[in-house]
Design a protein around this motif. Structure first.
Motif, short mmCIF file in Angstrom:
data_model
loop_
_atom_site.label_atom_id
_atom_site.label_comp_id
_atom_site.label_asym_id
_atom_site.label_seq_id
_atom_site.Cartn_x
_atom_site.Cartn_y
_atom_site.Cartn_z
N LYS A 101 0.83 -1.21 0.00
CA LYS A 101 0.00 0.00 0.00
C LYS A 101 0.86 1.26 0.00
N GLN A 103 3.94 1.57 -1.15
CA GLN A 103 4.58 1.69 -2.45
C GLN A 103 3.59 2.17 -3.51
N TYR A 104 2.38 1.68 -3.42
CA TYR A 104 1.35 2.07 -4.39
C TYR A 104 1.01 3.56 -4.23
N GLU A 105 0.81 4.01 -3.01
CA GLU A 105 0.46 5.42 -2.78
C GLU A 105 1.57 6.34 -3.24
N THR A 107 3.86 5.76 -5.57
CA THR A 107 3.90 5.75 -7.04
C THR A 107 2.71 6.50 -7.61
N LYS A 108 1.59 6.44 -6.97
CA LYS A 108 0.41 7.15 -7.45
C LYS A 108 0.64 8.66 -7.44
N LEU A 135 2.22 1.87 -12.09
CA LEU A 135 1.20 2.08 -11.07
C LEU A 135 0.17 0.94 -11.10
N LEU A 138 1.58 -2.14 -9.47
CA LEU A 138 1.58 -2.04 -8.01
C LEU A 138 0.17 -2.21 -7.44
N LYS A 139 -0.82 -1.75 -8.18
CA LYS A 139 -2.21 -1.92 -7.73
C LYS A 139 -2.58 -3.40 -7.71
N LEU A 142 -0.89 -4.97 -4.72
CA LEU A 142 -1.60 -4.63 -3.49
C LEU A 142 -2.86 -5.49 -3.34
#
Length: 355
Positions: A101, A103-105, A107-108, A135, A138-139, A142
Motif C-alpha cells: 500500500k 509503495q502504491y500510494e 507511485t500514485k 502504477l 503495483l495496484k 496490493l
C-alpha cells in the motif's frame, strides 16, 4: 340251486357297491379359499427402504499456507454460511499489505506529478505511459496481498454440520490442506433402489415422501434428484431423492428410512388390482388366476403382473372386477371348469383378504 342264488346275490352287491362308488366320486367338490381383487383407483402407493447419504461433503482448507492461530469449531457443531471456522496467524500478511500500500500510494503521487509534466509537454508520452503501467502493476500487487490476508480467515461456504476437524491451534498447514470437513445442510439425500416398473412409470409419480422410526410417522416431502438409467445385477434402478425443505434433525447419514412413492394412474378406469401373490400361478410363461363363478365353476383368467409390492402383494391387470371370487389357496391343483366349493370367504372389513 343255493350256490346259484349266492353267486347272484354277490354279483348284485358288487354292482350296487360299484354304482355307489361312482356316485360318490361324481359328487366330490374341491374346497377352495377365495379373495377379491382390490382396485388401486386413480392413485396407488409403493413403499421401499432407502438410506440417508451424504450428498455434499465439503473439505475446507485455506487458500494460503500458514500457522493456525485459532480453530473455532468442534466436530458435530452446526455452522451457518459465512461463519468463521478457523484463522491463520496474519501478521506477515498484514505487513505485506502495508508495504504494498505504501509503495502504491507513493507511485500514485509520482504518476500524478508526471501527468502534469506530460500535459505541459515537459516529458515524453513514452515516459508517462511507463509510469502509468508501473502504477497498475503495483495496484495488482496490493490487491494480491489483500487477497492473501483475507485468505487467512476460513469461513463456511454453506450451512451444515462439522464432520471432522483435522488440525489444532499452532499447527502449520499448506494451501488447500483440509482443515475441517463440512456436511452441508441440504447436502443430505436419500438413495433407494427401485424395480423396473417404478423406473418405467417415473413420469406417473405424483409425490415422494420418507419417514423413519424416529419421526413419529411424520412424512418428509422429497423430490427426485435423479435416477441411474441402467439396472444393477438385481435389476434395480438407483433413485436419488433430495429434501424439498429442511431435513429433519433425526435424519443422519446411514439411517434407514421408508420411502413412499405415490403414482397417478393413466386413466380413471384403470384395470389395475391388488392381489396376494399366492393367487397367481404360472403356465407356459404366462400368469393366471382362478376365478369362481356363481355356478361354482373354476375358470382360468390370464393376468399381467405390472408390479410387486411389499407384504406379498402384486399389482395386476387383466380384466378382473372387484366382485370376482379369486382362488387364494391351492391354485396349482385346480383343473379348468372344475366344480369347487368356496370356504372361508373374507370378512367385509377385510376386502381382498390382505389382512
Amino acid at each position: 340251486m343255493r350256490n346259484s342264488k349266492t353267486i347272484a346275490f354277490l354279483m348284485l352287491a358288487t354292482a350296487i357297491t360299484g354304482c355307489g362308488s361312482k356316485e360318490s366320486t361324481a359328487d366330490y367338490q374341491r374346497t377352495v379359499e377365495v379373495t377379491h381383487p382390490v382396485a388401486i383407483g386413480n392413485v396407488y402407493e409403493r413403499t421401499f427402504t432407502g438410506v440417508v447419504r451424504d450428498a455434499q461433503e465439503i473439505s475446507l482448507g485455506f487458500k494460503t499456507p500458514g500457522q493456525i492461530e485459532a480453530v473455532y469449531v468442534d466436530e458435530g457443531d452446526y455452522v451457518r454460511s459465512g461463519q468463521i471456522i478457523a484463522r491463520l496467524d496474519d501478521s506477515d500478511y498484514k505487513l505485506g499489505v502495508e508495504g504494498a500500500k505504501v509503495q502504491y500510494e507513493q507511485t500514485k503521487r509520482e504518476v500524478e506529478r508526471l501527468k502534469t509534466l506530460y500535459e505541459s509537454k515537459s516529458i515524453s508520452g513514452n515516459d508517462y505511459d511507463k509510469a502509468v503501467s508501473g502504477l497498475k502493476a503495483l495496484k495488482v500487487q496490493l490487491q494480491s496481498n489483500e487477497n492473501k490476508l483475507s485468505y487467512t480467515v476460513l469461513r463456511a461456504p454453506a450451512s451444515g454440520y462439522i464432520k471432522h476437524v483435522n488440525f489444532e491451534k499452532s499447527e502449520m498447514v499448506d494451501a488447500g490442506t483440509p482443515v475441517a470437513t463440512l456436511l452441508a445442510s441440504g447436502g443430505m439425500e436419500v438413495e433407494v433402489d427401485v424395480p423396473a416398473s417404478v423406473y418405467m412409470g417415473r413420469n406417473d409419480i405424483k409425490s415422494v415422501t420418507c419417514s423413519s422410526a424416529f419421526s413419529s410417522g411424520n412424512q418428509t416431502a422429497m423430490k427426485i434428484a435423479g435416477i441411474v438409467p441402467s439396472a444393477d445385477g438385481s435389476q434395480l434402478y438407483r433413485m436419488r431423492l433430495a429434501f424439498s425443505g429442511n431435513m429433519p434433525k433425526e435424519f443422519t447419514s446411514g439411517l434407514n428410512v421408508a420411502v413412499n412413492i405415490s403414482f397417478n394412474n393413466a386413466t380413471s378406469d384403470s384395470t389395475g388390482f391388488i392381489l396376494p401373490m399366492n393367487c397367481i400361478y404360472e403356465k407356459g410363461g404366462k400368469s393366471y388366476v382362478w376365478t369362481v363363478g356363481g355356478d361354482s365353476t373354476a375358470i382360468a383368467r390370464q393376468v399381467e403382473i405390472i408390479d410387486i409390492g411389499e407384504g406379498g402383494k402384486a399389482i395386476v391387470e387383466g380384466g378382473l372386477k372387484e366382485s370376482d371370487n379369486v382362488v387364494s389357496a391351492g391354485v396349482n391343483s385346480i383343473a379348468e371348469k372344475e366344480k369347487v366349493k368356496i370356504i372361508g370367504k373374507p370378512a367385509k372389513t377385510n376386502i381382498g383378504g390382505l389382512i
